[in-house]
Design a protein around this motif. Structure first.
Motif, PDB file in Angstrom:
ATOM      1  N   THR A   1       5.726   5.717 -11.870  1.00  0.00           N
ATOM      2  CA  THR A   1       4.348   6.185 -11.720  1.00  0.00           C
ATOM      3  C   THR A   1       3.914   6.913 -12.983  1.00  0.00           C
ATOM      4  O   THR A   1       4.747   7.443 -13.725  1.00  0.00           O
ATOM      5  CB  THR A   1       4.219   7.123 -10.501  1.00  0.00           C
ATOM      6  OG1 THR A   1       2.933   7.762 -10.522  1.00  0.00           O
ATOM      7  CG2 THR A   1       5.289   8.192 -10.468  1.00  0.00           C
TER       8      THR A   1
ATOM      9  N   GLY B   1       2.277   9.574 -12.660  1.00  0.00           N
ATOM     10  CA  GLY B   1       2.387  10.962 -12.210  1.00  0.00           C
ATOM     11  C   GLY B   1       1.081  11.660 -11.898  1.00  0.00           C
ATOM     12  O   GLY B   1       1.074  12.760 -11.331  1.00  0.00           O
TER      13      GLY B   1
ATOM     14  N   LEU C   1       0.796  12.386  -8.288  1.00  0.00           N
ATOM     15  CA  LEU C   1       2.080  12.699  -7.649  1.00  0.00           C
ATOM     16  C   LEU C   1       2.082  14.035  -6.906  1.00  0.00           C
ATOM     17  O   LEU C   1       2.725  14.170  -5.855  1.00  0.00           O
ATOM     18  CB  LEU C   1       3.179  12.679  -8.717  1.00  0.00           C
ATOM     19  CG  LEU C   1       4.618  12.493  -8.268  1.00  0.00           C
ATOM     20  CD1 LEU C   1       4.781  11.371  -7.263  1.00  0.00           C
ATOM     21  CD2 LEU C   1       5.496  12.247  -9.487  1.00  0.00           C
TER      22      LEU C   1
ATOM     23  N   ALA D   1       3.781  13.653  -3.446  1.00  0.00           N
ATOM     24  CA  ALA D   1       5.246  13.836  -3.542  1.00  0.00           C
ATOM     25  C   ALA D   1       5.896  14.118  -2.193  1.00  0.00           C
ATOM     26  O   ALA D   1       6.908  13.505  -1.826  1.00  0.00           O
ATOM     27  CB  ALA D   1       5.560  14.942  -4.543  1.00  0.00           C
TER      28      ALA D   1
ATOM     29  N   VAL E   1      11.835   9.204  -8.608  1.00  0.00           N
ATOM     30  CA  VAL E   1      10.712   8.667  -9.399  1.00  0.00           C
ATOM     31  C   VAL E   1      11.038   8.632 -10.890  1.00  0.00           C
ATOM     32  O   VAL E   1      11.783   9.478 -11.394  1.00  0.00           O
ATOM     33  CB  VAL E   1       9.414   9.515  -9.238  1.00  0.00           C
ATOM     34  CG1 VAL E   1       8.765   9.277  -7.897  1.00  0.00           C
ATOM     35  CG2 VAL E   1       9.653  10.999  -9.476  1.00  0.00           C
TER      36      VAL E   1
ATOM     37  N   ILE F   1       8.679   8.840 -14.273  1.00  0.00           N
ATOM     38  CA  ILE F   1       7.302   9.203 -14.623  1.00  0.00           C
ATOM     39  C   ILE F   1       7.077   8.889 -16.102  1.00  0.00           C
ATOM     40  O   ILE F   1       7.907   9.242 -16.955  1.00  0.00           O
ATOM     41  CB  ILE F   1       7.062  10.704 -14.333  1.00  0.00           C
ATOM     42  CG1 ILE F   1       7.321  10.984 -12.842  1.00  0.00           C
ATOM     43  CG2 ILE F   1       5.649  11.115 -14.732  1.00  0.00           C
ATOM     44  CD1 ILE F   1       7.325  12.450 -12.458  1.00  0.00           C
TER      45      ILE F   1
ATOM     46  N   GLY G   1       2.575  16.897 -11.359  1.00  0.00           N
ATOM     47  CA  GLY G   1       3.270  15.830 -10.633  1.00  0.00           C
ATOM     48  C   GLY G   1       4.773  15.923 -10.818  1.00  0.00           C
ATOM     49  O   GLY G   1       5.548  15.746  -9.866  1.00  0.00           O
TER      50      GLY G   1
ATOM     51  N   ALA H   1       7.503  16.555  -7.894  1.00  0.00           N
ATOM     52  CA  ALA H   1       8.613  15.610  -7.652  1.00  0.00           C
ATOM     53  C   ALA H   1       9.933  16.370  -7.602  1.00  0.00           C
ATOM     54  O   ALA H   1      10.786  16.120  -6.731  1.00  0.00           O
ATOM     55  CB  ALA H   1       8.638  14.550  -8.754  1.00  0.00           C
TER      56      ALA H   1
END
Ligand code: SAM
Length: 266
Positions: free
Chosen positions: A95, A97, A100, A104, A115, A117, A142, A146
């Motif tokens: 992703t 992010g 996120l 998350a 993940v 990023i 993000g 995470a």
């Protein structure tokens, strides 16, 4: 599943959308892309049923990507459906992010393991330049979210021109060291010209070790990022598409002038 070159094909990357909320200069044109028709995009049931067949055939690792996977409506429900499939030992997402922080917690409770990023610089102006107006604060938040939710190890994908000693990459290296993040440096690739190389700190780009199949958001199964061949899972059926993709997986990448990162997912 073993291919002709004795590679154990156990990794499926699924691009869940061709849409993205950023416009990275090396990935998408500024004006965006001609979007796929809604009817062409695989439904959650199709993605999930295909993944079940893939897992029955030996896939154990699944990564969701895009486009930007978090812009696909209902993405956490899809994560839940995939994480319910018995036999997947590693379920991850790539992703940018940006969304996120918002997702998350639900991603974690839906069964996502971890993940990757994307972050090519830690300089806010440079970030806005590369992504054509992204806000780096969203990505920093993000990343924190995470980590806080345990979507770990959090890995950072950093696209470089030539070397990880470039100014932007060095900034990313320091940021990752300070924040307990793993980083992989991906040299900027050109699918059409066939320019690709191994990922520093990761497993990508080494054809002799490639264990991947890629499913595009419109249902094309690609055995190689750097080759035009693809198998339409809707036309061929899931088993047959997988069988053909594994059987015809090229020994080594060459050029891909029909596909793009934002549709295949990198
Ligand atoms: N939107 C998500 C993201 O930004 O991570 C997932 C899709 S993006 C296409 C997946 C990865 O491909 C990102 O890490 C991105 O930096 C990388 N990528 C895109 N275009 C690339 C290129 N031309 N060369 C190397 N990596 C590229």
């Amino acid at each position: 599943m073993y291919d002709r070159f004795d590679r154990n094909i156990n990794y499926l990357r699924i691009s869940v959308t061709d849409r993205c909320n950023l416009r990275c200069t090396y990935c998408m044109p500024e004006e965006g892309i001609p979007l796929l028709r809604h009817a062409d995009i695989l439904t959650f049931d199709e993605i999930c049923n295909f993944t079940k067949v893939a897992v029955d055939n030996g896939i154990t690792k699944v990564r969701l990507t895009g486009g930007e996977p978090l812009v696909r409506k209902g993405i956490t429900a899809l994560v839940r459906m995939i994480s319910d499939i018995t036999g997947i030992t590693d379920l991850s997402m790539t992703t940018n992010g940006v969304l996120l922080k918002q997702f998350a917690s639900e991603l974690k409770s839906s069964g996502l393991h971890r993940v990757n990023i994307s972050l090519d610089t830690v300089n806010p102006e440079k970030f806005a330049e590369i992504t054509r107006n992204g806000n780096i604060v969203d990505v920093f938040e993000g990343i924190e979210a995470a980590k806080a939710e345990g979507l770990i190890p959090v890995k950072i994908n950093c696209v470089i021109k030539e070397s990880k000693e470039e100014t932007e990459a060095r900034g990313v290296t320091k940021f990752c060291m300070d924040n307990g993040l793993e980083v992989r440096y991906i040299r900027q690739m050109d699918l059409v010209r066939g320019h690709f190389s191994t990922v520093v700190g990761g497993a990508g780009g080494d054809c002799s070790l490639c264990n991947r199949l890629r499913l595009t958001s419109n249902g094309k199964l690609k055995p190689c990022l750097f080759n035009n061949i693809e198998f339409d899972i809707r036309k061929l059926g899931y088993e047959e598409a997988i069988r053909m993709a594994v059987e015809l997986k090229p020994e080594c990448g060459s050029v891909n002038d029909t596909g793009t990162f934002y549709n295949i997912g990198g």
